[in-house]
Write a protein that holds these residues in place. Structure first.
Motif, PDB file in Angstrom:
ATOM      1  N   ARG A   1       0.682   3.166 -28.695  1.00 46.32           N
ATOM      2  CA  ARG A   1      -0.772   2.976 -27.814  1.00 46.32           C
ATOM      3  C   ARG A   1      -0.456   1.919 -26.984  1.00 46.32           C
ATOM      4  NH1 ARG A   1      -4.340   5.495 -31.095  1.00 46.32           N
ATOM      5  NH2 ARG A   1      -4.708   7.557 -31.008  1.00 46.32           N
ATOM      6  N   PRO A   2       1.412   1.564 -27.134  1.00 42.93           N
ATOM      7  CA  PRO A   2       1.028  -0.293 -26.316  1.00 42.93           C
ATOM      8  C   PRO A   2       0.828  -0.391 -25.045  1.00 42.93           C
ATOM      9  CG  PRO A   2       2.687   1.410 -26.121  1.00 42.93           C
ATOM     10  CD  PRO A   2       2.413   2.220 -26.674  1.00 42.93           C
ATOM     11  N   TYR A   3      -0.339   0.727 -24.616  1.00 44.56           N
ATOM     12  CA  TYR A   3      -0.671   0.564 -23.154  1.00 44.56           C
ATOM     13  C   TYR A   3      -2.261   0.094 -23.072  1.00 44.56           C
ATOM     14  CZ  TYR A   3      -1.294   5.249 -24.264  1.00 44.56           C
ATOM     15  OH  TYR A   3      -2.109   6.400 -25.041  1.00 44.56           O
ATOM     16  N   ALA A   4      -3.009   0.369 -24.720  1.00 48.20           N
ATOM     17  CA  ALA A   4      -4.449   0.740 -25.028  1.00 48.20           C
ATOM     18  C   ALA A   4      -4.697  -0.609 -23.765  1.00 48.20           C
ATOM     19  CB  ALA A   4      -4.541   0.270 -25.882  1.00 48.20           C
ATOM     20  N   GLN A   5      -4.348  -2.210 -24.235  1.00 43.03           N
ATOM     21  CA  GLN A   5      -4.936  -3.428 -24.043  1.00 43.03           C
ATOM     22  C   GLN A   5      -4.662  -3.394 -22.748  1.00 43.03           C
ATOM     23  OE1 GLN A   5      -3.806  -7.159 -25.987  1.00 43.03           O
ATOM     24  NE2 GLN A   5      -4.870  -7.979 -24.600  1.00 43.03           N
ATOM     25  N   TYR A   6      -3.585  -3.560 -21.973  1.00 43.02           N
ATOM     26  CA  TYR A   6      -3.024  -3.336 -20.444  1.00 43.02           C
ATOM     27  C   TYR A   6      -4.763  -2.733 -19.576  1.00 43.02           C
ATOM     28  CZ  TYR A   6      -1.416  -2.964 -15.383  1.00 43.02           C
ATOM     29  OH  TYR A   6      -1.339  -2.534 -14.756  1.00 43.02           O
TER      30      TYR A   6
ATOM     31  N   ALA B   1      -7.273  -1.238 -21.240  1.00 46.64           N
ATOM     32  CA  ALA B   1      -8.756  -1.511 -20.604  1.00 46.64           C
ATOM     33  C   ALA B   1      -9.092  -2.668 -19.444  1.00 46.64           C
ATOM     34  CB  ALA B   1      -8.930  -2.032 -22.268  1.00 46.64           C
ATOM     35  N   THR B   2      -8.034  -3.455 -19.591  1.00 53.01           N
ATOM     36  CA  THR B   2      -8.248  -4.930 -18.554  1.00 53.01           C
ATOM     37  C   THR B   2      -8.239  -4.325 -17.275  1.00 53.01           C
ATOM     38  OG1 THR B   2      -6.176  -5.896 -19.410  1.00 53.01           O
ATOM     39  CG2 THR B   2      -8.176  -6.256 -20.350  1.00 53.01           C
ATOM     40  N   CYS B   3      -7.688  -3.453 -16.950  1.00 50.54           N
ATOM     41  CA  CYS B   3      -7.422  -2.891 -15.382  1.00 50.54           C
ATOM     42  C   CYS B   3      -7.649  -2.303 -14.706  1.00 50.54           C
ATOM     43  CB  CYS B   3      -5.310  -2.154 -15.411  1.00 50.54           C
ATOM     44  SG  CYS B   3      -5.047  -1.867 -13.820  1.00 50.54           S
TER      45      CYS B   3
ATOM     46  N   CYS C   1      -8.728   7.162 -18.652  1.00 55.14           N
ATOM     47  CA  CYS C   1      -7.724   7.033 -19.541  1.00 55.14           C
ATOM     48  C   CYS C   1      -7.461   7.865 -19.929  1.00 55.14           C
ATOM     49  CB  CYS C   1      -6.581   5.425 -19.922  1.00 55.14           C
ATOM     50  SG  CYS C   1      -5.117   5.621 -20.701  1.00 55.14           S
TER      51      CYS C   1
END
Length: 149
Positions: free
Chosen positions: A79-84, A86-88, A94
């Motif tokens: 899940r490399p997108y998880a941090q993005y 969460a902040t977008c 999601c």
């Protein structure tokens, strides 16, 4: 948690889903319990995480978000997108899903260019597929309480 809910709890949950600002006294009138009894039940439902919070239902179009889109992201890297996401702020939902896609997201955008910028940023995490929502038939529907026998 699969907690047994009696008829009072079920009716309280139904009423709060219809109007989370309804007073405990009014709920008590409708379910035929005292206001203190309703308050205690609601506290228990909150502490057991059945009620997770209370939110305002905001109209995205009134804030200038004219586009709602569903974006699927395919990635094999966890899940490399998880941090993005969460902040977008434009990504309002999601879900990590089974199948070919790693995630499905509901995204709000002010216009096509804004949506394209979000898609471009998500492409850093894997290939994307986007569908613009034309009509919403059901949204924020109350959760039915399952009846266990």
């Amino acid at each position: 948690m699969n907690q047994k809910l009696d008829q009072y709890d079920q009716k309280i949950l139904q009423l709060l889903q219809e109007d989370a600002r309804m007073s405990h006294a009014e709920i008590g009138r409708q379910v035929h319990l005292s206001q203190p009894a309703v308050s205690e039940r609601i506290k228990r439902l909150e502490s057991n995480q059945i009620i997770r919070g209370y939110k305002a239902d905001i109209n995205p179009k009134a804030l200038g978000y004219d586009i709602t889109a569903m974006i699927r992201v395919s990635t094999q890297q966890g899940r490399p997108y998880a941090q993005y996401v969460a902040t977008c702020p434009e990504i309002v939902d999601c879900y990590t899903v089974t199948g070919e896609d790693g995630a499905v997201m509901r995204v709000l955008a002010t216009d096509v260019e804004h949506l394209q910028r979000i898609i471009n940023e998500l492409n850093a995490f894997g290939s994307t597929s986007t569908a613009i929502v034309l009509t919403t038939h059901v949204s924020g529907k109350s959760i039915a309480i399952p009846h266990h026998e």
